[in-house]
Design a protein around this motif. Structure first.
Motif, PDB file in Angstrom:
ATOM      1  N   PHE A   2      -1.430  33.064 -53.801  1.00  0.00           N
ATOM      2  CA  PHE A   2      -2.849  32.748 -53.598  1.00  0.00           C
ATOM      3  C   PHE A   2      -3.406  33.694 -52.544  1.00  0.00           C
ATOM      4  O   PHE A   2      -2.752  33.978 -51.536  1.00  0.00           O
ATOM      5  CB  PHE A   2      -3.009  31.291 -53.138  1.00  0.00           C
ATOM      6  CG  PHE A   2      -4.444  30.848 -53.065  1.00  0.00           C
ATOM      7  CD1 PHE A   2      -5.136  30.495 -54.215  1.00  0.00           C
ATOM      8  CD2 PHE A   2      -5.098  30.784 -51.850  1.00  0.00           C
ATOM      9  CE1 PHE A   2      -6.467  30.093 -54.153  1.00  0.00           C
ATOM     10  CE2 PHE A   2      -6.423  30.374 -51.769  1.00  0.00           C
ATOM     11  CZ  PHE A   2      -7.110  30.031 -52.929  1.00  0.00           C
ATOM     12  N   VAL A   3      -4.636  34.186 -52.787  1.00  0.00           N
ATOM     13  CA  VAL A   3      -5.285  35.130 -51.875  1.00  0.00           C
ATOM     14  C   VAL A   3      -6.553  34.500 -51.305  1.00  0.00           C
ATOM     15  O   VAL A   3      -7.427  34.053 -52.064  1.00  0.00           O
ATOM     16  CB  VAL A   3      -5.648  36.454 -52.586  1.00  0.00           C
ATOM     17  CG1 VAL A   3      -6.313  37.416 -51.599  1.00  0.00           C
ATOM     18  CG2 VAL A   3      -4.408  37.083 -53.202  1.00  0.00           C
ATOM     19  N   LEU A   4      -6.644  34.457 -49.988  1.00  0.00           N
ATOM     20  CA  LEU A   4      -7.833  33.976 -49.284  1.00  0.00           C
ATOM     21  C   LEU A   4      -8.591  35.196 -48.789  1.00  0.00           C
ATOM     22  O   LEU A   4      -8.142  35.891 -47.877  1.00  0.00           O
ATOM     23  CB  LEU A   4      -7.427  33.079 -48.113  1.00  0.00           C
ATOM     24  CG  LEU A   4      -8.555  32.461 -47.287  1.00  0.00           C
ATOM     25  CD1 LEU A   4      -9.394  31.517 -48.138  1.00  0.00           C
ATOM     26  CD2 LEU A   4      -7.986  31.732 -46.075  1.00  0.00           C
ATOM     27  N   ASP A   5      -9.727  35.484 -49.399  1.00  0.00           N
ATOM     28  CA  ASP A   5     -10.462  36.719 -49.135  1.00  0.00           C
ATOM     29  C   ASP A   5     -11.625  36.437 -48.185  1.00  0.00           C
ATOM     30  O   ASP A   5     -12.627  35.828 -48.568  1.00  0.00           O
ATOM     31  CB  ASP A   5     -10.976  37.306 -50.447  1.00  0.00           C
ATOM     32  CG  ASP A   5     -11.455  38.743 -50.301  1.00  0.00           C
ATOM     33  OD1 ASP A   5     -11.615  39.209 -49.150  1.00  0.00           O
ATOM     34  OD2 ASP A   5     -11.677  39.400 -51.336  1.00  0.00           O
ATOM     35  N   LEU A   6     -11.487  36.886 -46.944  1.00  0.00           N
ATOM     36  CA  LEU A   6     -12.509  36.684 -45.915  1.00  0.00           C
ATOM     37  C   LEU A   6     -13.276  37.966 -45.610  1.00  0.00           C
ATOM     38  O   LEU A   6     -14.029  38.029 -44.646  1.00  0.00           O
ATOM     39  CB  LEU A   6     -11.853  36.165 -44.627  1.00  0.00           C
ATOM     40  CG  LEU A   6     -11.054  34.866 -44.764  1.00  0.00           C
ATOM     41  CD1 LEU A   6     -10.396  34.514 -43.436  1.00  0.00           C
ATOM     42  CD2 LEU A   6     -11.936  33.724 -45.226  1.00  0.00           C
ATOM     43  N   ARG A   7     -13.109  38.991 -46.441  1.00  0.00           N
ATOM     44  CA  ARG A   7     -13.754  40.274 -46.186  1.00  0.00           C
ATOM     45  C   ARG A   7     -15.254  40.217 -46.447  1.00  0.00           C
ATOM     46  O   ARG A   7     -15.737  39.370 -47.209  1.00  0.00           O
ATOM     47  CB  ARG A   7     -13.128  41.353 -47.069  1.00  0.00           C
ATOM     48  CG  ARG A   7     -11.669  41.631 -46.781  1.00  0.00           C
ATOM     49  CD  ARG A   7     -11.080  42.606 -47.791  1.00  0.00           C
ATOM     50  NE  ARG A   7     -11.089  42.044 -49.151  1.00  0.00           N
ATOM     51  CZ  ARG A   7     -10.767  42.729 -50.238  1.00  0.00           C
ATOM     52  NH1 ARG A   7     -10.427  44.010 -50.138  1.00  0.00           N
ATOM     53  NH2 ARG A   7     -10.787  42.143 -51.428  1.00  0.00           N
ATOM     54  N   SER A   8     -15.975  41.146 -45.844  1.00  0.00           N
ATOM     55  CA  SER A   8     -17.376  41.343 -46.188  1.00  0.00           C
ATOM     56  C   SER A   8     -17.446  42.040 -47.545  1.00  0.00           C
ATOM     57  O   SER A   8     -16.466  42.622 -48.022  1.00  0.00           O
ATOM     58  CB  SER A   8     -18.066  42.194 -45.125  1.00  0.00           C
ATOM     59  OG  SER A   8     -17.457  43.485 -45.077  1.00  0.00           O
ATOM     60  N   GLU A   9     -18.627  41.996 -48.169  1.00  0.00           N
ATOM     61  CA  GLU A   9     -18.774  42.611 -49.487  1.00  0.00           C
ATOM     62  C   GLU A   9     -18.512  44.111 -49.446  1.00  0.00           C
ATOM     63  O   GLU A   9     -18.017  44.687 -50.420  1.00  0.00           O
ATOM     64  CB  GLU A   9     -20.162  42.308 -50.046  1.00  0.00           C
ATOM     65  CG  GLU A   9     -20.345  40.833 -50.391  1.00  0.00           C
ATOM     66  CD  GLU A   9     -21.702  40.543 -51.015  1.00  0.00           C
ATOM     67  OE1 GLU A   9     -22.483  41.499 -51.205  1.00  0.00           O
ATOM     68  OE2 GLU A   9     -21.970  39.370 -51.306  1.00  0.00           O
ATOM     69  N   ALA A  10     -18.833  44.762 -48.324  1.00  0.00           N
ATOM     70  CA  ALA A  10     -18.606  46.206 -48.218  1.00  0.00           C
ATOM     71  C   ALA A  10     -17.130  46.538 -48.337  1.00  0.00           C
ATOM     72  O   ALA A  10     -16.762  47.573 -48.920  1.00  0.00           O
ATOM     73  CB  ALA A  10     -19.162  46.732 -46.890  1.00  0.00           C
ATOM     74  N   TYR A  11     -16.267  45.683 -47.803  1.00  0.00           N
ATOM     75  CA  TYR A  11     -14.835  45.953 -47.872  1.00  0.00           C
ATOM     76  C   TYR A  11     -14.216  45.436 -49.162  1.00  0.00           C
ATOM     77  O   TYR A  11     -13.231  46.015 -49.641  1.00  0.00           O
ATOM     78  CB  TYR A  11     -14.130  45.410 -46.627  1.00  0.00           C
ATOM     79  CG  TYR A  11     -14.343  46.367 -45.470  1.00  0.00           C
ATOM     80  CD1 TYR A  11     -13.502  47.448 -45.273  1.00  0.00           C
ATOM     81  CD2 TYR A  11     -15.440  46.233 -44.634  1.00  0.00           C
ATOM     82  CE1 TYR A  11     -13.727  48.361 -44.254  1.00  0.00           C
ATOM     83  CE2 TYR A  11     -15.681  47.144 -43.610  1.00  0.00           C
ATOM     84  CZ  TYR A  11     -14.815  48.205 -43.436  1.00  0.00           C
ATOM     85  OH  TYR A  11     -15.055  49.123 -42.436  1.00  0.00           O
ATOM     86  N   VAL A  12     -14.782  44.397 -49.749  1.00  0.00           N
ATOM     87  CA  VAL A  12     -14.337  44.001 -51.088  1.00  0.00           C
ATOM     88  C   VAL A  12     -14.538  45.158 -52.054  1.00  0.00           C
ATOM     89  O   VAL A  12     -13.700  45.419 -52.929  1.00  0.00           O
ATOM     90  CB  VAL A  12     -15.111  42.760 -51.569  1.00  0.00           C
ATOM     91  CG1 VAL A  12     -14.808  42.475 -53.043  1.00  0.00           C
ATOM     92  CG2 VAL A  12     -14.750  41.542 -50.722  1.00  0.00           C
TER      93      VAL A  12
END
Length: 251
Positions: free
Chosen positions: A160-170
């Motif tokens: 499972f991946v919890l993605d807390l990045r901003s959209e720029a880094y996504v």
């Protein structure tokens, strides 16, 4: 579980670690891209006027050019100690115990512009480079990183991946479509029960507090259901949305 964190523009200077070792960073499949981006950034720093223009540096920020020029030889410190700013101040990694830091070392990456995602305990120097930059001699960072990062994340053994990045880094490397994941948006409760009003400043603080709580509790999370169960017990208001890959963290 794998936690993906954004970096911060603000960073601590100095460090007590050895010089940057690109071949020692997490996700070793990214080594070739890391070499290309770092080489381009160092080469750009030999032309201060060009560097100031490309990196959008004002007169008071031109000292960052010298920081980039010394990227390969500067002292390092663990990535989660390098960054400051709202999210990392809330995480307050320096006050975590050894076991808590080790847990983060096994479960969390920080997505940087020059090095791609690195382990939170990986030693990195200070630098100045934003996600949207286009360095002479290499493709724009979005093109340079997107394929290799997503492929590298595919190879990570994380259920499972919890993605807390901003959209720029996504945009520099989305989570693989097949991965079970949750992209977190921080919202306030608007009374509707869905929490729809997005936040800015509190967005970063809430994410830092969430990661600190995870580090201190060290839960075993292999699915979205596990994360929701932990959140309920820890009194963290996490909610699913109609989009199964986007969750709300309500504050």
């Amino acid at each position: 579980m794998l936690i993906l964190l954004p970096p911060s523009e603000t960073k601590r200077v100095g460090g007590e670690g050895p010089a940057l070792a690109l071949d020692g960073l997490a996700l070793p499949s990214l080594h070739a891209v890391r070499e290309d981006v770092v080489a381009a950034l160092v080469a750009l720093s030999a032309r201060p006027d060009d560097a100031a223009r490309v990196l959008k540096l004002g007169p008071r920020q031109r000292d960052q050019i010298a920081v980039n020029a010394g990227l390969r030889s500067a002292a390092t410190m663990p990535a989660m100690d390098r960054y400051t700013g709202v999210l990392f101040d809330a995480l307050d990694a320096g006050t975590l115990g050894d076991a808590e830091r080790a847990w983060l070392g096994r479960h969390a990456l920080i997505h940087t512009a020059p090095f791609g995602p690195v382990g939170v305990l990986d030693g990195i120097p200070s630098y100045r480079l934003a996600a949207g930059a286009s360095l002479p001699g290499v493709p724009p960072l979005r093109r340079a990183w997107v394929g290799p990062v997503t492929q590298a994340l595919t190879a990570v053994d994380a259920p499972f991946v919890l993605d807390l990045r901003s959209e720029a880094y996504v945009a520099l490397g989305p989570v693989p479509p097949a991965a079970a994941s949750a992209y977190i948006r921080v919202v306030s409760d608007d009374g509707s029960g869905t929490g729809a009003r997005a936040l800015n400043h509190f967005n970063k603080r809430a994410k830092g507090e969430l990661v600190r709580a995870l580090a201190k509790n060290a839960p075993v999370i292999a699915s979205g259901e596990d994360l929701l169960a932990w959140a309920a017990a820890a009194r963290v208001d996490l909610r699913r949305t109609p989009d199964p890959r986007v969750w709300h963290l309500v504050v």
